[in-house]
Scaffold this motif. Structure first.
Motif, PDB file in Angstrom:
ATOM      1  N   GLY A  84     113.465  39.799  39.697  1.00  0.00           N
ATOM      2  CA  GLY A  84     112.149  39.629  40.290  1.00  0.00           C
ATOM      3  C   GLY A  84     111.146  40.706  39.945  1.00  0.00           C
ATOM      4  N   ALA A  85     111.570  41.752  39.206  1.00  0.00           N
ATOM      5  CA  ALA A  85     110.650  42.850  38.888  1.00  0.00           C
ATOM      6  C   ALA A  85     109.980  42.672  37.535  1.00  0.00           C
ATOM      7  N   ASP A  86     110.081  41.492  36.933  1.00  0.00           N
ATOM      8  CA  ASP A  86     109.560  41.280  35.587  1.00  0.00           C
ATOM      9  C   ASP A  86     108.117  40.767  35.588  1.00  0.00           C
ATOM     10  N   ALA A 128     106.995  43.751  40.352  1.00  0.00           N
ATOM     11  CA  ALA A 128     107.172  45.187  40.163  1.00  0.00           C
ATOM     12  C   ALA A 128     106.607  45.965  41.344  1.00  0.00           C
ATOM     13  N   GLY A 129     105.437  45.537  41.837  1.00  0.00           N
ATOM     14  CA  GLY A 129     104.863  46.194  43.012  1.00  0.00           C
ATOM     15  C   GLY A 129     105.767  46.077  44.222  1.00  0.00           C
ATOM     16  N   ARG A 130     106.340  44.892  44.416  1.00  0.00           N
ATOM     17  CA  ARG A 130     107.256  44.704  45.554  1.00  0.00           C
ATOM     18  C   ARG A 130     108.508  45.561  45.399  1.00  0.00           C
ATOM     19  N   ALA A 131     109.003  45.692  44.164  1.00  0.00           N
ATOM     20  CA  ALA A 131     110.187  46.514  43.936  1.00  0.00           C
ATOM     21  C   ALA A 131     109.915  47.982  44.269  1.00  0.00           C
ATOM     22  N   ALA A 183     103.695  55.904  50.750  1.00  0.00           N
ATOM     23  CA  ALA A 183     103.768  55.515  49.338  1.00  0.00           C
ATOM     24  C   ALA A 183     104.277  54.085  49.193  1.00  0.00           C
ATOM     25  N   ALA A 184     105.277  53.719  50.003  1.00  0.00           N
ATOM     26  CA  ALA A 184     105.832  52.371  49.929  1.00  0.00           C
ATOM     27  C   ALA A 184     104.808  51.319  50.329  1.00  0.00           C
ATOM     28  N   VAL A 185     104.087  51.587  51.404  1.00  0.00           N
ATOM     29  CA  VAL A 185     103.070  50.634  51.866  1.00  0.00           C
ATOM     30  C   VAL A 185     101.941  50.506  50.848  1.00  0.00           C
ATOM     31  N   ALA A 186     101.618  51.603  50.167  1.00  0.00           N
ATOM     32  CA  ALA A 186     100.515  51.581  49.203  1.00  0.00           C
ATOM     33  C   ALA A 186     100.897  50.937  47.880  1.00  0.00           C
ATOM     34  N   ALA A 187     102.201  50.766  47.612  1.00  0.00           N
ATOM     35  CA  ALA A 187     102.650  50.340  46.285  1.00  0.00           C
ATOM     36  C   ALA A 187     102.037  49.011  45.856  1.00  0.00           C
ATOM     37  N   VAL A 188     102.147  47.989  46.671  1.00  0.00           N
ATOM     38  CA  VAL A 188     101.669  46.662  46.272  1.00  0.00           C
ATOM     39  C   VAL A 188     100.155  46.640  46.056  1.00  0.00           C
ATOM     40  N   PRO A 189      99.339  47.141  46.988  1.00  0.00           N
ATOM     41  CA  PRO A 189      97.887  47.111  46.736  1.00  0.00           C
ATOM     42  C   PRO A 189      97.467  47.974  45.545  1.00  0.00           C
ATOM     43  N   VAL A 190      98.108  49.109  45.315  1.00  0.00           N
ATOM     44  CA  VAL A 190      97.737  49.956  44.168  1.00  0.00           C
ATOM     45  C   VAL A 190      98.094  49.265  42.855  1.00  0.00           C
ATOM     46  N   VAL A 191      99.265  48.647  42.799  1.00  0.00           N
ATOM     47  CA  VAL A 191      99.650  47.913  41.587  1.00  0.00           C
ATOM     48  C   VAL A 191      98.711  46.733  41.364  1.00  0.00           C
ATOM     49  N   SER A 192      98.337  46.037  42.418  1.00  0.00           N
ATOM     50  CA  SER A 192      97.396  44.922  42.287  1.00  0.00           C
ATOM     51  C   SER A 192      96.042  45.403  41.791  1.00  0.00           C
ATOM     52  N   TRP A 193      95.593  46.552  42.267  1.00  0.00           N
ATOM     53  CA  TRP A 193      94.330  47.150  41.800  1.00  0.00           C
ATOM     54  C   TRP A 193      94.405  47.429  40.304  1.00  0.00           C
ATOM     55  N   ALA A 194      95.522  47.991  39.858  1.00  0.00           N
ATOM     56  CA  ALA A 194      95.674  48.274  38.430  1.00  0.00           C
ATOM     57  C   ALA A 194      95.707  46.988  37.610  1.00  0.00           C
TER      58      ALA A 194
END
Length: 426
Positions: free
Chosen positions: A278-280, A285-288, A393-404
């Protein structure tokens, strides 16, 4: 029948499928056997064979790490210009030559020169190896193939560590020199493997492309790099902080530290491919990264309990904490591979992979001292603010990856195009 299916499934998730994925895993294992041997015996080699003091060895390692940190992005740009496979192969040959010269080094200055050169070359080949794996494989295969490589690396490091036990038992200068030359030989064998891999055309860069440091101005991507680097602290926690905690704050036997390292290796070999599911994709990747961060939080909350327990219960708590942290490592690593497999543009993938590694390198520089001070020297209460840090950091992972993902990379409006077809070597 059920047992047979279980065994077959376990083998399928450890032994890579025939073809390119297996070839990449085999070269990773060969490379790791030599490096695992050297890493396990390097401290004795530096002090016994080269006559250095522990302080000199530590200073050399720190300076080499600093040079590697400064050169990560421009060295990654070399991969974009000359091609990942060529840079990877040349780097392996250079590394073999440097290790071959190691036993002839005289004094601290010579040691420092070789150490710094090896750090530069290793950073270059590390980027080139990952970029080649991404370029040569289809998008949906990349993360799984990298997971098989990580599993094979763990097998190789384990075999190298076993061989190092023989070297340390013999305990002669000839044995230590032979250990280093064996690593050089494994690097040459790896270079042959790389030469026989399929060729990948070098992606053409725009005629007036951005400078080699332009990736550093991609703020969303650099935010992902720093976030993933912070979450990669699982390595520092496992290899540095956890052993110090066991020794200073629990009644567990010292031998448990080696057992926990072995447990980590076994779980990584058996579960890394499963953990990469699921990280592909960018979203996956953000969820992972998020799951990996939350598992680190759980580790930070479980480990302090071992200071309050005694005997077998202490061992059980430490094993549980080690399993949780290992799972964090496996999932977070898969998320990092997913990021580097999907976000960087093909023409600048080397620079982007190099920039992504900056976050991890910064963590390696600051993490050992900072996390040890917070987790161990405070007596235990420091684990709770540490847990809060990783939770953020964990909570920020998905929105930061989506921003990128929404932000164009170096002027390109779209994400990574499909990789170009490869031309097998006859």
């Amino acid at each position: 029948m059920g047992t047979r299916d279980t065994i077959r499934s376990a083998v399928r998730h450890v032994v890579p499928p025939a073809g390119l994925t297996r070839a990449l895993a085999v070269q990773a294992m060969v490379y790791a056997i030599g490096h695992g041997l050297f890493q396990a015996g390097s401290a004795v080699f530096f002090t016994r064979a080269l006559g250095l003091s522990p302080a000199q060895v530590g200073l050399g390692l720190s300076l080499a790490a600093g040079v590697s940190l400064l050169g990560t992005v421009p060295l990654g740009a070399l991969t974009d210009r000359y091609g990942a496979q060529r840079v990877w192969q040349v780097g392996l040959l250079a590394e073999a030559a440097l290790f071959g010269a190691y036993p002839f080094v005289g004094g601290f200055a010579g040691f420092l020169a070789v150490m710094v050169a090896l750090a530069v070359v290793d950073a270059t080949t590390g980027v080139a190896r990952q970029v080649y794996s991404i370029n040569v494989l289809r998008t949906e295969e990349r993360v799984t193939a990298l997971a098989y490589q990580r599993s094979a690396l763990n097998v190789g490091f384990g075999l190298g560590a076993v061989i190092s036990g023989v070297v340390l038992a013999v305990d002669t200068l000839a044995a230590y020199r032979g250990m280093v030359w064996f690593n050089a030989a494994m690097l040459l064998v790896t270079a042959v493997f790389v030469h026989r891999l399929p060729r990948v055309p070098v992606a053409a860069a725009p005629a007036e492309g951005p400078g080699r440091f332009a990736v550093l101005r991609d703020r969303p991507f650099m935010a992902v790099s720093l976030l993933a680097g912070l979450l990669s602290a699982h390595g520092t926690l496992y290899l540095v902080v956890l052993p110090l905690w066991v020794l200073s704050r629990t009644d567990a036997p010292r031998a448990l530290i080696a057992a926990l390292v072995l447990l980590n290796t076994i779980l990584a070999v058996l579960l890394q491919v499963r953990a990469s599911r699921g990280a592909d994709t960018v979203a996956g990747a953000g969820r992972a990264l998020r799951v990996g961060g939350l598992l680190i939080v759980l580790f930070c909350l479980v480990l302090p309990i071992s200071a309050l327990t005694r005997g077998g219960l202490t061992i059980a708590v430490l094993v549980l904490a080690a399993v949780v942290l290992t799972l964090a490592e496996l999932v977070q690593s898969a998320g990092a591979w997913g990021i580097t497999s999907t976000l960087p543009p093909a023409a600048h993938r080397g620079a982007y992979v190099g920039a992504f590694r900056l976050g991890g390198q910064l963590q390696y520089l600051a993490g050992p001292a900072g996390l040890t001070a917070l987790g161990v020297t405070t007596g235990g209460w420091g684990w709770f603010p540490m847990a809060a840090l990783f939770a953020v950091a964990a909570v920020a992972a998905v929105p930061v990856v989506s921003w990128a993902a929404r932000h164009p990379r170096l002027g390109e409006a779209a994400l990574d195009p499909a990789p170009q077809p490869v031309t097998p070597v006859p």
